[in-house]
Design a protein around this motif. Sequence first.
Motif, PDB file in Angstrom:
ATOM      1  N   ARG A  23       0.818  -1.211   0.000  1.00 29.66           N
ATOM      2  CA  ARG A  23       0.000   0.000   0.000  1.00 29.66           C
ATOM      3  C   ARG A  23       0.850   1.257   0.000  1.00 29.66           C
ATOM      4  NH1 ARG A  23      -3.970  -1.547   4.876  1.00 29.66           N
ATOM      5  NH2 ARG A  23      -2.012  -2.378   5.649  1.00 29.66           N
ATOM      6  N   GLY A  29       3.860  -4.093   6.860  1.00 33.74           N
ATOM      7  CA  GLY A  29       4.557  -3.266   7.833  1.00 33.74           C
ATOM      8  C   GLY A  29       4.241  -3.599   9.278  1.00 33.74           C
ATOM      9  N   SER A  76       4.149   3.348   2.203  1.00 35.59           N
ATOM     10  CA  SER A  76       4.199   4.196   3.392  1.00 35.59           C
ATOM     11  C   SER A  76       4.258   5.677   3.017  1.00 35.59           C
ATOM     12  CB  SER A  76       5.416   3.836   4.251  1.00 35.59           C
ATOM     13  OG  SER A  76       6.611   4.023   3.517  1.00 35.59           O
ATOM     14  N   ARG A 133       5.897  14.225   9.299  1.00 36.57           N
ATOM     15  CA  ARG A 133       5.070  13.295  10.061  1.00 36.57           C
ATOM     16  C   ARG A 133       5.089  13.533  11.568  1.00 36.57           C
ATOM     17  NH1 ARG A 133       6.139   7.555   6.814  1.00 36.57           N
ATOM     18  NH2 ARG A 133       5.841   8.406   4.705  1.00 36.57           N
TER      19      ARG A 133
END
Length: 346
Positions: A118, A185, A120, A268
């Motif tokens: 998907r 993950g 990160s 982040r």
Amino acid sequence: MADHPRTVALGLDTFGDVTRGADGELLSYADTIRNVVDQAVLADEVGLSFFGVGEHHRREFAVSSPEIVLAAAAGRTKDIHLGTAVTVLSSDDPVRVYERFATLDAVSRGRAEVILGRGSFIESFPLFGYDLRDYELLFDEKLDLFSRLLEEKPVTWQGSTRAGLEAADVFPKTEAGLKAWIGVGGTPESVVRAARYGYGLMLAIIGGPAQRFRPFVDLYHRSLDGFGRSSLPIGVHSPGHIADTDEQAWDEAYPGFETMNNTIGRERGWPSYNRLRFQHDVGPEGSVYAGSPETVARKIADTVKALGVDRFDLKFSNGTMSHEKMMRSIELYGTVVKPRVLELLA
């Protein structure tokens, strides 16, 4: 004692990080991409099993079309398997992904592998017109379609994220099928999904001790049994760097780790990276495999024993570290670390 294979395949992964030249300036994207191909050639020459190239769509990384880079590498290599690390299936089209990898499989004479994930990083979603609110749905539906395409038969499929298919046949066909993995993950749902569709499991261990992923390995085995599937390969992907001594490897690797962690961390909300944290990460309780060949070999062997995995992929590109240092790392990985790991596991 944890069950473990007597041998393990050793591979490499790179994200095609834009690196610095001898003058300290950043190389061009073109030079970086050409260097990645040279790195794959050396990996083949020193007897490594796999060379993976990541897909990114941001300024720090040169590679946005891994299959083209891998096709260039296929023409200059003989034995090493070539694949992605990872292909962001959610923001791609499953039919095109299959077609590109079937083509890579042909030009590499059966050495292509695809690792699906998907992602990160999320830059590809707005770039290709996808809504992040559909993050889970996009992957679920596209993985379902891709799994049917791997059967290499006409496909009838209906979903909400792309046009349906009615008895659609896709070309080219491969000579012996396409090897596929799912990159995970750390969510149990992803582990079960990999087992349900019959994909190899690639664990991205980029934080903390590898041993904490043992429950995911056990869940994968139980899930395979529950779905009536035979054993499938499990791999680990973790960052690292190898030099002649521990201190040299750490000094060479740290600036790239610091820069990349702080660049992404600002986006982040991570705390700033520092040398103390780096030294913890390269220790027994960390996920960075950096040091002398003996240090790295022992840490890899410990991970293989703890998790019972079939392959270990070292992410050898770390920020702006120079091409020359990465080439030396690859050389040591194949000529010294690989035989030592096999010796430790024997």
